[in-house]
Design a protein around this motif. Structure first.
Motif, PDB file in Angstrom:
ATOM      1  N   CYS A 272       0.863  -1.185   0.000  1.00  0.00           N
ATOM      2  CA  CYS A 272       0.000   0.000   0.000  1.00  0.00           C
ATOM      3  C   CYS A 272       0.899   1.235   0.000  1.00  0.00           C
ATOM      4  O   CYS A 272       2.117   1.123   0.010  1.00  0.00           O
ATOM      5  CB  CYS A 272      -0.945  -0.007   1.198  1.00  0.00           C
ATOM      6  SG  CYS A 272      -0.112   0.428   2.745  1.00  0.00           S
ATOM      7  N   HIS A 279       0.643  -6.259   1.923  1.00  0.00           N
ATOM      8  CA  HIS A 279      -0.593  -6.778   2.516  1.00  0.00           C
ATOM      9  C   HIS A 279      -1.013  -8.027   1.750  1.00  0.00           C
ATOM     10  O   HIS A 279      -1.154  -7.993   0.526  1.00  0.00           O
ATOM     11  CB  HIS A 279      -1.729  -5.758   2.385  1.00  0.00           C
ATOM     12  CG  HIS A 279      -1.612  -4.600   3.327  1.00  0.00           C
ATOM     13  ND1 HIS A 279      -1.865  -4.715   4.672  1.00  0.00           N
ATOM     14  CD2 HIS A 279      -1.289  -3.300   3.121  1.00  0.00           C
ATOM     15  CE1 HIS A 279      -1.707  -3.530   5.249  1.00  0.00           C
ATOM     16  NE2 HIS A 279      -1.352  -2.654   4.331  1.00  0.00           N
ATOM     17  N   CYS A 331       0.651  -1.854   9.857  1.00  0.00           N
ATOM     18  CA  CYS A 331       0.676  -0.798   8.843  1.00  0.00           C
ATOM     19  C   CYS A 331      -0.224   0.355   9.275  1.00  0.00           C
ATOM     20  O   CYS A 331      -1.378   0.141   9.635  1.00  0.00           O
ATOM     21  CB  CYS A 331       0.230  -1.353   7.494  1.00  0.00           C
ATOM     22  SG  CYS A 331       0.486  -0.166   6.168  1.00  0.00           S
ATOM     23  N   CYS A 333      -1.812   2.331   7.603  1.00  0.00           N
ATOM     24  CA  CYS A 333      -2.914   2.622   6.681  1.00  0.00           C
ATOM     25  C   CYS A 333      -4.264   2.189   7.264  1.00  0.00           C
ATOM     26  O   CYS A 333      -5.306   2.656   6.836  1.00  0.00           O
ATOM     27  CB  CYS A 333      -2.698   1.941   5.332  1.00  0.00           C
ATOM     28  SG  CYS A 333      -2.973   0.158   5.374  1.00  0.00           S
ATOM     29  N   ARG A 335      -5.559  -0.926   7.239  1.00  0.00           N
ATOM     30  CA  ARG A 335      -6.157  -2.129   6.660  1.00  0.00           C
ATOM     31  C   ARG A 335      -5.874  -3.329   7.575  1.00  0.00           C
ATOM     32  O   ARG A 335      -4.770  -3.455   8.093  1.00  0.00           O
ATOM     33  CB  ARG A 335      -5.588  -2.400   5.262  1.00  0.00           C
ATOM     34  CG  ARG A 335      -6.027  -1.373   4.247  1.00  0.00           C
ATOM     35  CD  ARG A 335      -5.480  -1.680   2.852  1.00  0.00           C
ATOM     36  NE  ARG A 335      -5.948  -0.668   1.906  1.00  0.00           N
ATOM     37  CZ  ARG A 335      -5.315   0.487   1.671  1.00  0.00           C
ATOM     38  NH1 ARG A 335      -4.187   0.777   2.290  1.00  0.00           N
ATOM     39  NH2 ARG A 335      -5.817   1.356   0.816  1.00  0.00           N
TER      40      ARG A 335
END
Ligand SMILES: [Zn+2]
Length: 444
Positions: A272, A279, A331, A333, A335
């Motif tokens: 990502c 991922h 991470c 992000c 997710r």
């Protein structure tokens, strides 16, 4: 405008034409990526249980494996239990293809044949359903958006020939606003043409084999071309070595994104925009990292995957031929999809010394990457079990002392039971296939 057209008209039309739900799957994956880690695990395990029960009932190969282990799917309730089933390899699946590995009672229309190219050995045949083709595209599309791309924006792919049917290639390529260039025979003149093409077409994203992207990037950097700019480069098909990444990011003035996939499964994992690690597309894959005598004490593991979506020819505990390790990170992000460290290479990127030491192409690319002012390119070949010949392309700054320092470093890596020799050459010829083998073995 083109993005809206793609989303609202072209992809729905593609779904209709191809009779699969590629766009619906993509939209589903856009939701599930934000599930929590626990929710993802639950979803994964539920799909895995369904697949095991199905395989036990309908696939002779797995039915036999369950019987041999004297268990039924009810006995598998944790990832540890799964180890009661044996690991499948290309060889075991090849032996059982098609009668024992294809599920009984599958409609003919859901037996779409496919095969690996055979560039890493003899071709390997398998089958999948039409819907699975759609799911593969869904995963591919989601990975593309992680680079910041809006689907429908200009996309350039530098690739080899692919076995996909024309209708599929054409319709999806059109919906994606994709142009393609060949990764084959990329010599200097061809690369100059590609640079001109990229400047003119001005794509948002370039996707290419890692070696093709790196080869083009090295050309751009060496020629001092500074006005090539895209938003992201996605590499796939091969390992994205750190040295490749550096060249690519410098040449294209953007970040590189590693997509890990294979012909059997399509996209397995993707970076990502945080670039923490890759991922895993955990909605479709259950991953295991398995240690054995080949990988012992290397910090790496053999990657074993179960594809949760293939009900035509289930892949349960399939040793894919790559090594890697889990990434012990979270991470930012958000997710919930688990992280794996970049796969360190195909087993084909690795040769074994007589004492069983693993000589990795990853080591060589890092080493020559650090010394790239002296060495412009390399290719290493295990010519006999105890001999490694390294062709190098020296730069003007190269001298024999540097050569000996490098040779000794490689020697330390291989151990004393291999003789390492360096052979300076003017150029390493590009291969016909578009992929460059940096390390190969002529020993069986
Ligand atoms: Zn992330």
């Amino acid at each position: 405008m083109r993005v809206l057209l793609t989303k609202h008209i072209l992809f729905p039309a593609v779904q209709f034409l191809l009779k699969n739900r590629c766009w619906d799957y993509y939209k589903e994956l856009e939701q599930t990526q934000w599930y929590s880690h626990e929710e993802i695990q639950q979803l994964q395990w539920k799909k895995l249980k369904t697949l095991l029960e199905y395989a036990y009932k309908y696939v002779p190969l797995y039915r036999q494996e369950f019987q041999d282990a004297q268990i039924t799917p009810e006995d598998i309730n944790t990832p540890d239990d799964l180890k009661l089933l044996p690991i499948q390899t290309k060889a075991t699946l090849r032996e059982n293809y098609p009668h024992n590995s294809i599920a009984e009672g599958v409609f003919e229309k859901d037996k779409i044949p496919n095969s690996t190219s055979g560039s890493t050995g003899s071709p390997f045949e398998f089958m999948m359903s039409r819907q699975l083709m759609g799911m593969r595209w869904g995963r591919y599309l989601r990975g593309n958006t992680w680079t910041g791309l809006n689907i429908g924006e200009k996309y350039l792919r530098i690739w080899g020939p692919h076995g996909k049917p024309f209708t599929e290639r054409f319709s999806i390529g059109f919906a994606l606003n994709m142009k393609e260039l060949s990764a084959f025979g990329m010599d200097k003149q061809r690369m100059q043409e590609y640079v001109e093409y990229i400047k003119k077409y001005n794509p948002k994203i370039i996707e290419a084999y890692a070696s093709a992207a790196a080869g083009l990037a090295m050309f751009i950097n060496q020629e001092g071309i500074t006005d090539v700019k895209v938003d992201a480069v996605i590499t796939s098909g091969e390992t994205l070595f750190e040295a490749y990444r550096r060249e690519i990011e410098q040449a294209f003035n953007c970040k590189a994104f590693n997509r890990y996939g294979c012909r059997e499964f399509g996209a397995i994992a993707h970076e990502c925009s945080e670039h923490t690690a890759l991922h895993l597309n955990a909605e479709s894959f259950f991953i295991e990292f398995v240690e054995d005598e080949q990988t012992a004490n290397t910090g790496l593991y053999k990657i074993v995957l179960t594809n949760l979506d293939n009900f035509t020819m289930p892949f349960i505990r399939y040793e894919i031929g790559d090594v890697g390790r889990p990434a012990d990170k979270v991470c930012p992000c958000g997710r919930g999809l688990p992280l794996i460290a970049e796969p360190f290479g195909r087993m084909i990127d690795i040769v074994m010394s007589p004492s069983g030491r693993m000589v990795s192409v990853h080591y060589l690319t890092l080493l020559f990457g650090d010394y790239n002012e002296y060495v412009k390119g390399f290719q290493a070949t295990q010519t006999q079990e105890d001999k490694l010949e390294v062709m190098i392309v020296p730069s003007e700054r190269y001298n024999d002392d540097i050569g000996e320092v490098l040779r000794q470093k490689v020697q330390e890596h291989t151990g004393d039971d291999m003789e390492v020799t360096f052979i300076p050459v003017a150029e390493i010829p590009p291969s016909e296939t578009g992929k460059r083998a940096l390390l190969k073995s002529l020993v069986d």
